[in-house]
Design a protein around this motif. Structure first.
Motif, mmCIF file in Angstrom:
data_model
loop_
_atom_site.group_PDB
_atom_site.id
_atom_site.type_symbol
_atom_site.label_atom_id
_atom_site.label_comp_id
_atom_site.label_asym_id
_atom_site.label_seq_id
_atom_site.Cartn_x
_atom_site.Cartn_y
_atom_site.Cartn_z
ATOM 1 N N ASP A 1 0.798 -1.208 0.000
ATOM 2 C CA ASP A 1 0.000 0.000 0.000
ATOM 3 C C ASP A 1 0.834 1.262 0.000
ATOM 4 N N SER B 1 -11.885 -1.981 -13.585
ATOM 5 C CA SER B 1 -10.829 -2.061 -12.581
ATOM 6 C C SER B 1 -11.208 -1.178 -11.388
ATOM 7 N N GLY B 2 -10.413 -1.231 -10.340
ATOM 8 C CA GLY B 2 -10.703 -0.411 -9.166
ATOM 9 C C GLY B 2 -11.872 -0.913 -8.351
ATOM 10 N N ASP C 1 -13.015 -2.355 -5.199
ATOM 11 C CA ASP C 1 -12.504 -2.516 -3.837
ATOM 12 C C ASP C 1 -13.560 -3.243 -3.007
ATOM 13 N N ARG D 1 -4.582 -8.968 -6.619
ATOM 14 C CA ARG D 1 -3.169 -8.596 -6.667
ATOM 15 C C ARG D 1 -2.260 -9.818 -6.741
ATOM 16 N N GLN E 1 -8.438 -5.381 -3.693
ATOM 17 C CA GLN E 1 -8.716 -4.616 -4.908
ATOM 18 C C GLN E 1 -8.643 -5.552 -6.113
ATOM 19 N N THR F 1 -9.783 -6.445 -10.500
ATOM 20 C CA THR F 1 -10.231 -6.114 -11.849
ATOM 21 C C THR F 1 -11.241 -7.177 -12.255
ATOM 22 N N TYR G 1 -5.295 6.170 -5.165
ATOM 23 C CA TYR G 1 -4.642 4.966 -5.670
ATOM 24 C C TYR G 1 -4.909 4.831 -7.162
ATOM 25 N N VAL H 1 -5.263 2.069 -9.760
ATOM 26 C CA VAL H 1 -5.492 0.623 -9.810
ATOM 27 C C VAL H 1 -5.417 0.183 -11.263
ATOM 28 N N THR I 1 -3.888 -7.602 -10.637
ATOM 29 C CA THR I 1 -4.208 -6.189 -10.467
ATOM 30 C C THR I 1 -3.121 -5.551 -9.632
ATOM 31 N N LEU J 1 -1.627 -2.090 -7.548
ATOM 32 C CA LEU J 1 -2.089 -0.927 -6.803
ATOM 33 C C LEU J 1 -0.912 0.010 -6.576
ATOM 34 N N LYS K 1 -0.004 3.672 -4.946
ATOM 35 C CA LYS K 1 -0.483 4.778 -4.134
ATOM 36 C C LYS K 1 0.120 6.077 -4.667
#
Length: 578
Positions: free
Chosen positions: A7, A352-353, A355, A397, A428, A430, A481, A483, A517, A519, A521
């Motif tokens: 993260d 995507s994105g 959460d 991920r 998170q 896709t 973020y 993604v 996927t 991530l 930040k």
């Protein structure tokens, strides 16, 4: 945000943090579904026919002589054709292609979220003042040309009143190329407060369309519209698809149609619900005058629809469409969002994105009355009459995750189908969906796990494949973020920070394996300057991107899909005739 070891923006397995040689130098082909959004640029093209006029009686002899020559020539051609090989069928001739001059880049940014005042009459809303803590801000960036010139660009209200000048018009004598590649610059708008719909416009320079992008962000910590909402500023189009509206009890959906052109627009709405297409009086022939926004309360034409998909088609001027969606569960705010158009119907859609919260806590919350929609879900709208058997895959991920129920759903034609994502581990993702029948889709994400405090939600629409030089702007506050999802193969993503002082900083890269996927930040600063956004370019296999926005300690959440990049010079078919 559900945090883990990556993260802090450090690359995960399969990523390369080496500096990219030059942003945008290795673009991927940025494909999108046919009809998705459209370019929306204000361009004009006239193709005129030509005719031949006849002579007077004084030219009769010459006319007869000409006719003899024509007949003789035609006879020779027929004879020659009869001796050659004969086709068994006709061969259509394609119309010639004509290059379209580059037009201005235009992005229409939504205005603040506002609460309806009482019960509206019909579909025309009346709004009450927003809460004391509500803020609506625009962040925008315009990139310089290959010659290092900033295009003439500005932020203005939709009626033309200026808000901020980004760069003056360099004039017709501005160079279009440089002997050596100049440093890339950006003209920026940072944290500009707005109280109405605004328009970011950037002029073409040397027949080269400007590369620009902007985002509107809304936040409020009190009132019925607590939460966060964000939307990228859209290019106008004549055909738009939106998924995720809700007009059931305690839900308010207001459709805003904006026309920034000089031509009136007449908009017709096709509405799809869970039980099929909705024949709604008042959904046709909606006039949107130039330089105005028209708002329609969707409950007035499609009441009590928990899953509502909208197609907005405009005759005349192109428009943008956005749904301000909010939820109020009794006296408890349930969130606010800007639902924006996604990709047009196609046999494959990617979001995507996405959460997802802790599944056990989410299950306990959704079991309470009025909270059935407070969980992650996928909505699929099939506009045609045939049913679609849709296969859904979820990529996290660390690879693909199994969907409870097997990940295959039959979506009825002409209706909207919702698939719950309950039971999926927190993280998170896709989402990739495919079928042999065209459909549209969007994914709902939620935040907040207790019924005695405010919750929030956001919709992540299906988006186009990433290509070259997408300008991705972000709000300055909160947790931000980027993604990135790669369903198959492998892709390399270059992301170059743009800072609020107009400088383009050193690029970084992420090498993302297929079926995963990533991530990233977004830091608050780069080289001691506030980060306003990124220039994102992709190469390799298809990749997709979304900006995920959250606020530490609050339930706020918003998602903004990466918009298509600036198109190259286009060509259209032109037919010549009488």
């Amino acid at each position: 945000m559900h945090k883990d070891g990556n993260d802090d923006g450090a690359p995960q397995a399969g990523q390369d943090d080496a500096t990219a040689a030059e942003h945008g130098s290795d673009p991927a082909a940025a494909g999108s579904a046919p009809g998705a959004h459209g370019s929306g640029r204000l361009k004009g093209l006239a193709a005129r026919g030509w005719t031949a006029g006849g002579g007077s009686g004084r030219g009769t002899v010459a006319g007869i002589a000409s006719a003899v020559v024509i007949v003789a020539t035609a006879g020779s051609m027929i004879a020659a054709a009869s001796m050659g090989p004969r086709d068994t069928g006709g061969r259509p001739l394609e119309a010639p292609l004509t290059a379209v001059p580059a037009g201005s880049s235009v992005g229409i940014c939504p205005g603040p979220a506002r609460l309806l005042e009482g019960t509206p009459v019909g579909t025309d809303p009346q709004f009450s003042p927003e809460s004391a803590t509500a803020k609506t801000l625009v962040n925008a960036a315009v990139l310089s040309t290959n010659a290092g010139m900033l295009p003439g660009s500005r932020l203005a209200e939709i009626n033309g009143n200026p808000l901020a000048e980004i760069a003056k018009d360099p004039g017709s004598s501005a160079p279009t190329a440089a002997a050596a590649p100049p440093a890339l610059l950006a003209g920026v708008v940072s944290e500009r407060a707005v109280d109405a719909v605004s328009v970011l416009s950037a002029d073409a320079v040397g027949n080269q369309q400007a590369t620009a992008g902007a985002v509107t962000s809304y936040t409020a910590t009190d009132g019925d519209l607590q939460g966060a909402a964000a939307a990228g500023c859209q290019e106008p189009s004549n055909d738009l698809w939106l998924v995720g509206a809700n007009t059931s009890l305690g839900r308010t959906a207001v459709l805003h149609l904006s026309n920034a052109s000089s031509t009136p627009a007449t908009v017709s709405l096709d509405l799809y619900g869970a039980k099929g297409q909705i024949q709604a009086p008042g959904s046709r022939g909606l006039l949107v005058a130039p330089g105005t926004t028209r708002s329609i309360v969707l409950a007035g034409i499609a009441p009590d629809q928990a899953s509502l998909s909208i197609r907005a088609r405009s005759a005349g001027g192109p428009v943008t469409a956005i749904v301000q969606q909010s939820v109020l569960r009794g006296l408890t705010p349930g969130g606010v969002d800007f639902i924006v158009p996604g990709a047009a119907p196609a046999t494959r859609q990617v979001m995507s994105g996405v959460d997802i919260q802790d599944p056990a806590s989410a299950k306990a919350l959704t079991a309470k009355p009025g909270y059935a929609d407070a969980a992650a879900a996928l909505q699929i709208a099939v506009p045609g009459p045939a049913d679609a058997v849709v296969e859904i895959k979820l990529y996290g991920r660390d690879g693909q995750k199994a969907l409870p129920g097997g990940g295959v759903v039959t979506a009825k034609g002409g209706s909207v189908t919702e698939l719950s994502l309950a039971g999926v581990p927190a993280g998170q993702y896709t989402v990739a969906a495919s079928s042999d029948v065209s459909f549209t889709a969007a994914a709902r994400v939620t935040r907040g796990l207790t019924s005695n405090s405010a919750t929030d939600f956001a919709w992540s629409p299906s988006s186009a494949r990433l290509g070259s030089q997408h300008v991705v702007t972000v709000p300055r506050a909160g947790d931000r973020y980027l993604v990135l999802g790669v369903p198959e193969g492998r892709a390399k993503i270059t992301y170059t920070p743009i800072t609020a002082d107009g400088k383009v900083r050193a690029a970084a890269t992420a090498d993302i394996a297929g079926g995963t996927t990533a991530l990233i930040k977004v830091p608050s600063e780069a080289d001691d300057a506030a980060v306003l956004g990124y220039i994102v370019s992709a190469s390799g296999d298809a990749a997709y991107g979304t900006v995920l926005l959250e606020e530490d300690g609050r339930a706020d959440i918003a998602a903004v899909a990466v918009a298509p990049g600036a198109a190259g010079q286009e060509q259209v078919a032109v037919k010549l005739g009488y």
